[in-house]
Motif scaffolding. Structure first.
Motif, PDB file in Angstrom:
ATOM      1  N   UNK A  23       0.823  -1.094  -0.007  1.00 43.56           N
ATOM      2  CA  UNK A  23       0.176   0.036   0.171  1.00 43.56           C
ATOM      3  C   UNK A  23       0.815   1.276   0.071  1.00 43.56           C
ATOM      4  N   UNK A  24       2.379   1.232   0.490  1.00 44.80           N
ATOM      5  CA  UNK A  24       3.014   2.333   0.411  1.00 44.80           C
ATOM      6  C   UNK A  24       3.714   2.543  -0.967  1.00 44.80           C
ATOM      7  N   UNK A  25       4.082   1.173  -1.565  1.00 47.04           N
ATOM      8  CA  UNK A  25       4.716   1.366  -2.958  1.00 47.04           C
ATOM      9  C   UNK A  25       3.818   1.401  -4.004  1.00 47.04           C
ATOM     10  N   UNK A  26       2.732   0.891  -3.975  1.00 49.06           N
ATOM     11  CA  UNK A  26       1.955   1.129  -5.067  1.00 49.06           C
ATOM     12  C   UNK A  26       0.453   1.440  -4.610  1.00 49.06           C
ATOM     13  N   UNK A  27       0.247   2.642  -4.168  1.00 52.99           N
ATOM     14  CA  UNK A  27      -1.081   3.102  -3.295  1.00 52.99           C
ATOM     15  C   UNK A  27      -2.271   3.284  -4.264  1.00 52.99           C
ATOM     16  N   UNK A  28      -2.096   3.441  -5.426  1.00 50.21           N
ATOM     17  CA  UNK A  28      -3.160   3.435  -6.530  1.00 50.21           C
ATOM     18  C   UNK A  28      -3.614   2.156  -6.958  1.00 50.21           C
ATOM     19  N   UNK A  29      -3.035   1.013  -6.914  1.00 52.21           N
ATOM     20  CA  UNK A  29      -3.214  -0.234  -7.479  1.00 52.21           C
ATOM     21  C   UNK A  29      -3.479  -1.252  -6.337  1.00 52.21           C
ATOM     22  N   UNK A  30      -4.560  -1.793  -6.602  1.00 52.27           N
ATOM     23  CA  UNK A  30      -5.177  -2.825  -5.466  1.00 52.27           C
ATOM     24  C   UNK A  30      -4.045  -4.169  -5.674  1.00 52.27           C
ATOM     25  N   UNK A  31      -3.778  -4.799  -4.534  1.00 53.24           N
ATOM     26  CA  UNK A  31      -2.833  -5.843  -4.442  1.00 53.24           C
ATOM     27  C   UNK A  31      -3.776  -7.040  -4.895  1.00 53.24           C
ATOM     28  N   UNK A  32      -3.116  -7.801  -6.024  1.00 49.98           N
ATOM     29  CA  UNK A  32      -3.529  -9.260  -5.995  1.00 49.98           C
ATOM     30  C   UNK A  32      -2.671 -10.133  -5.602  1.00 49.98           C
ATOM     31  N   UNK A  33      -3.059 -11.004  -4.778  1.00 51.07           N
ATOM     32  CA  UNK A  33      -1.938 -12.039  -4.092  1.00 51.07           C
ATOM     33  C   UNK A  33      -2.403 -13.304  -4.526  1.00 51.07           C
ATOM     34  N   UNK A  34      -1.616 -14.387  -4.749  1.00 43.04           N
ATOM     35  CA  UNK A  34      -1.837 -15.668  -5.023  1.00 43.04           C
ATOM     36  C   UNK A  34      -0.630 -16.534  -4.203  1.00 43.04           C
ATOM     37  N   UNK A  35      -0.728 -17.934  -4.449  1.00 47.64           N
ATOM     38  CA  UNK A  35       0.044 -18.781  -3.892  1.00 47.64           C
ATOM     39  C   UNK A  35       1.317 -18.760  -4.487  1.00 47.64           C
ATOM     40  N   UNK A  36       1.617 -18.372  -5.774  1.00 49.31           N
ATOM     41  CA  UNK A  36       2.749 -18.342  -6.537  1.00 49.31           C
ATOM     42  C   UNK A  36       3.706 -17.322  -5.870  1.00 49.31           C
ATOM     43  N   UNK A  37       3.018 -16.014  -5.487  1.00 52.90           N
ATOM     44  CA  UNK A  37       3.888 -15.098  -4.817  1.00 52.90           C
ATOM     45  C   UNK A  37       4.198 -15.714  -3.419  1.00 52.90           C
ATOM     46  N   UNK A  38       3.599 -16.149  -2.787  1.00 48.50           N
ATOM     47  CA  UNK A  38       3.881 -16.977  -1.409  1.00 48.50           C
ATOM     48  C   UNK A  38       5.051 -17.855  -1.818  1.00 48.50           C
ATOM     49  N   UNK A  39       5.115 -18.667  -2.543  1.00 47.98           N
ATOM     50  CA  UNK A  39       6.163 -19.401  -3.061  1.00 47.98           C
ATOM     51  C   UNK A  39       7.362 -18.844  -3.287  1.00 47.98           C
ATOM     52  N   UNK A  40       7.544 -17.741  -4.059  1.00 57.68           N
ATOM     53  CA  UNK A  40       8.609 -17.028  -3.866  1.00 57.68           C
ATOM     54  C   UNK A  40       9.300 -16.470  -2.783  1.00 57.68           C
ATOM     55  N   UNK A  41       8.233 -15.917  -1.969  1.00 57.22           N
ATOM     56  CA  UNK A  41       8.671 -15.429  -0.762  1.00 57.22           C
ATOM     57  C   UNK A  41       9.108 -16.366   0.081  1.00 57.22           C
TER      58      UNK A  41
END
Length: 486
Positions: A33-51
């Motif tokens: 929300x501080x990096x991309x305040x104008x764009x809603x975050x879409x999260x998925x398991x693939x991002x969790x896997x990278x993290x």
């Protein structure tokens, strides 16, 4: 019924601080929300896997990490912006030193600036007060008071500092995947320069990229068996390529074709991407394999085999010439192709070897003699390199090596893929066969990977032979028709 409680703001910050310490994925979602305040975050398991895999690097469980993921899956933001900030802040490791590199320095600088901006924001500083040095706070490099730094540089010109984390994000552009020079430059930088940029044996190298070519940096890592944990996440699930890694990750998808990140890339968008990119780019950039499943320009199933040649065939031996004995370099290949009376085309023999100039001459002469003994009249064709030196070399071969044989030379026209298209059309129509022989498997391996594979010599020789069989040869010396009768 539980009564609603109002927690003091300081307690909420402490809870958020602890949640982010435990999970890079949580930090990434809170930082969005501080990096991309104008764009809603879409999260998925693939991002969790990278993290999860990046967090394993922080714990020291992984020191070499390769992540192959499609474009648009936050790979640069997670790896080059959020991960360094997380290690300095929530993970309590402000002493870590990061070198960030990409195929263009401007991309590495972009992530450097985003990471610095995130660290300097009030949201971050109120939770993790990491202080940056005033005298070393620039777009290429910034440092904190705990001696940690983050520096950006171009991949093929990495010099100077060493780091605890070397982040290699897209070492090649999409266009570089079609350039032998760019592929070689990336290979040399990865093998000879990048390993010298780490501090010690506890330091980590993280490569994150989309696949572009069999010889790209990922292909180099995999073909050499380098000890990298490989997180490979194709856009569409392929059960026979299910990814499992040494930290217990297993691709959770079940159905063939199931999407990687439908929250961000739903079916309609993926289908449009596939149409736009075409089969080659889809295979590499989306599916993380540099050729389409079943083959590239050619598919294995197009080629039948026959046990013997029919009577009355016409023959041409096409050559693709090289002049080095290096096992990693291009080979000299001569493909004998026959056209049967019923119009079928038959790949009847392949001669292939890595040889120096004298070895090439001996191979061509011996093969011409073998062809004559086995089949009688066999035409031969080989390419003339550009310029006067190329013409002189071609005439030398005809006058001193292939004397007495019906051979001729001609310059190449167009690229290898264009030259192979007529042969591919006949193969797709079911009109090209292989004579059963020990060379069949190697020939099919190469042709199935073409044009994205490392080797192209057999395909180019076959294309030349096919063209000779199907086009009327000019009789003038200006076209290089110098038969070897001198």
């Amino acid at each position: 019924m539980l009564k609603k409680r109002n927690f003091p703001a300081v307690d909420l910050i402490a809870l958020e601080r602890e949640a982010c310490r435990r999970s890079l994925a949580t930090f990434a979602q809170r930082a969005w929300h501080v990096l991309e305040p104008a764009t809603p975050l879409r999260w998925g398991w693939a991002l969790s896997a990278m993290c999860d895999h990046l967090q394993a690097v922080s714990r020291g469980e992984i020191t070499r990490l390769l992540m192959n993921v499609p474009p648009g899956t936050m790979k640069s933001l997670l790896t080059g912006v959020i991960f360094p900030a997380w290690e300095w802040g929530p993970a309590g490791k402000p002493e870590k030193r990061f070198l960030s590199t990409a195929h263009m320095q401007t991309l590495a600088i972009r992530d450097n600036l985003k990471c610095r901006r995130l660290i300097q924001l009030e949201w971050f500083q109120s939770r993790w007060p990491v202080q940056l040095q005033d005298d070393n706070n620039a777009k290429l490099r910034f440092e904190n008071t705990a001696t940690g730094f983050r520096e950006a540089m171009a991949f093929t010109s990495m010099t100077g500092a060493r780091g605890d984390r070397v982040l290699l994000d897209d070492p090649l552009s999409a266009a570089d995947g079609n350039s032998d020079a760019a592929l070689l430059a990336a290979e040399l930088a990865f093998l000879e320069t990048l390993p010298t940029r780490i501090n010690n044996d506890h330091s980590a190298i993280i490569v994150v990229m989309q696949r572009l070519h069999e010889r790209d940096t990922s292909g180099l890592i995999l073909s050499k068996g380098l000890p990298y944990t490989h997180l490979c996440l194709p856009m569409r699930f392929e059960p026979d390529r299910r990814c499992e890694t040494n930290i217990g990750f297993r691709d959770p998808r079940i159905k063939d074709g199931e999407l990687l990140f439908p929250e961000r890339f739903p079916e309609a968008q993926v289908a449009e991407l596939e149409r736009t990119l075409g089969s080659y780019a889809t295979a590499g950039q989306l599916q993380q394999r540099p050729v389409p499943r079943g083959g590239g320009l050619f598919k294995r199933e197009w080629f039948g085999t026959i046990p013997a040649l029919p009577v009355g065939c016409r023959f041409v031996r096409g050559w693709d010439l090289a002049a080095t004995e290096d096992a990693e370099a291009a080979a000299t290949a001569g493909v004998l192709m026959a056209q049967a009376p019923d119009g079928r085309f038959i790949v009847a023999d392949v001669a292939r070897a890595q040889l120096g100039p004298m070895g090439v001459e001996r191979l061509m002469r011996a093969t011409a003699e073998q062809d004559r003994a086995a089949h009688g009249a066999v035409r031969g064709s080989f390419p003339q390199d550009p310029g006067q030196a190329g013409k002189a070399q071609a005439q030398h071969l005809l006058r001193h090596v292939l004397t007495g044989f019906d051979y001729h030379f001609s310059p190449e026209s167009g690229d290898k893929e264009t030259r192979a298209l007529p042969l591919a059309a006949q193969a797709e129509a079911g009109n090209v066969f292989l004579l059963e022989g020990p060379w069949n498997a190697q020939f099919l391996d190469e042709i199935a990977l073409f044009p994205m594979g490392k080797w192209k010599d057999q395909v180019d020789a076959a294309s030349r032979a096919f063209t000779e069989l199907t086009t009327k040869r000019q009789a003038s010396s200006s076209s290089g028709t110098l038969r070897g009768f001198f």
